[in-house]
Every structure is written in C-alpha cells, then in structure tokens.
Scaffold this motif. Structure first.
Motif, PDB file in Angstrom:
ATOM      1  N   LYS A  62     -36.907 -36.503   4.557  1.00 12.32           N
ATOM      2  CA  LYS A  62     -35.956 -36.619   5.664  1.00 12.32           C
ATOM      3  C   LYS A  62     -34.697 -37.292   5.166  1.00 12.32           C
ATOM      4  CE  LYS A  62     -38.835 -36.940   9.763  1.00 12.32           C
ATOM      5  NZ  LYS A  62     -39.285 -37.827  10.824  1.00 12.32           N
ATOM      6  N   GLU A  63     -33.581 -36.655   5.384  1.00  8.10           N
ATOM      7  CA  GLU A  63     -32.296 -37.270   5.101  1.00  8.10           C
ATOM      8  C   GLU A  63     -31.810 -37.876   6.408  1.00  8.10           C
ATOM      9  OE1 GLU A  63     -27.837 -36.180   3.523  1.00  8.10           O
ATOM     10  OE2 GLU A  63     -29.383 -34.649   3.473  1.00  8.10           O
ATOM     11  N   LYS A  64     -31.472 -39.161   6.379  1.00 12.76           N
ATOM     12  CA  LYS A  64     -31.018 -39.847   7.578  1.00 12.76           C
ATOM     13  C   LYS A  64     -29.626 -40.394   7.332  1.00 12.76           C
ATOM     14  CE  LYS A  64     -35.632 -41.035   9.078  1.00 12.76           C
ATOM     15  NZ  LYS A  64     -36.506 -42.080   9.571  1.00 12.76           N
ATOM     16  N   LEU A  65     -28.815 -40.360   8.374  1.00 12.55           N
ATOM     17  CA  LEU A  65     -27.423 -40.748   8.251  1.00 12.55           C
ATOM     18  C   LEU A  65     -26.949 -41.305   9.575  1.00 12.55           C
ATOM     19  CD1 LEU A  65     -24.830 -39.983   6.302  1.00 12.55           C
ATOM     20  CD2 LEU A  65     -24.515 -38.262   8.045  1.00 12.55           C
ATOM     21  N   LEU A  66     -26.133 -42.331   9.531  1.00 14.65           N
ATOM     22  CA  LEU A  66     -25.542 -42.886  10.740  1.00 14.65           C
ATOM     23  C   LEU A  66     -24.036 -42.945  10.531  1.00 14.65           C
ATOM     24  CD1 LEU A  66     -26.612 -45.697  12.995  1.00 14.65           C
ATOM     25  CD2 LEU A  66     -24.416 -45.943  11.892  1.00 14.65           C
TER      26      LEU A  66
END
Length: 88
Positions: free
Chosen positions: A38-42
C-alpha cells in the motif's frame, strides 16, 4: 497535477505516519503480500483551489498516479487529504 487541475499542494508523509500510529496504537510496520504494498500519502491544499471537500472512497489522480481517498478533513480552509493505492 491533482485530477486534471494544476495547483499547489504540500505533501506531508511524516504526518501520515503519526496518524497511522494513533489509529492502530503503534502503526503499521509493513503492509504487503507477495510483492504488493500500500502506498500512502497525505497532502494539504487550499480549499478555494481544490473545490468541494472530496468524499472518502472516491478516486483521485495525483501526478498521473491513481489513488483512493482514505480521509479528507477541512482544517479551517485547508484540506488535509489522505490517499491510498496498491502498488506492486
């Protein structure tokens, strides 16, 4: 580019890690299965630049990559938008 619109955003991966720790108690060490992760970004963006606050679960394209919105909060005119994508 966010969607098909050029706008200034600020990416904050450190805050994403801190939010994950608060949600799970200690954070997710790794989320993978046989080469998939999972690539997560904010990111933060001005509400007036982005438009209406997006709904969770909606797809969003950021710099040509497709993501799903996992969280979206209006913080006094600045949106905090969390994204997720499965990559291999």
């Amino acid at each position: 580019m966010v969607g098909k619109k050029r706008m200034v955003i600020s990416i904050d991966n450190n805050e994403m890690v801190e939010r994950e720790k608060r949600r799970t108690g200690q954070g997710e060490l790794m989320s993978y299965r046989q080469g998939v992760f999972k690539e997560k970004l904010l990111f933060y963006v001005l509400a007036q630049d982005f438009g209406p606050l997006p709904s969770i679960g909606r797809g969003l394209e950021l710099d040509g990559k497709h993501y799903i919105i996992s969280d979206a909060i209006n913080e006094d005119g600045i949106y905090s938008i969390s994204l997720e994508a499965q990559r291999s």
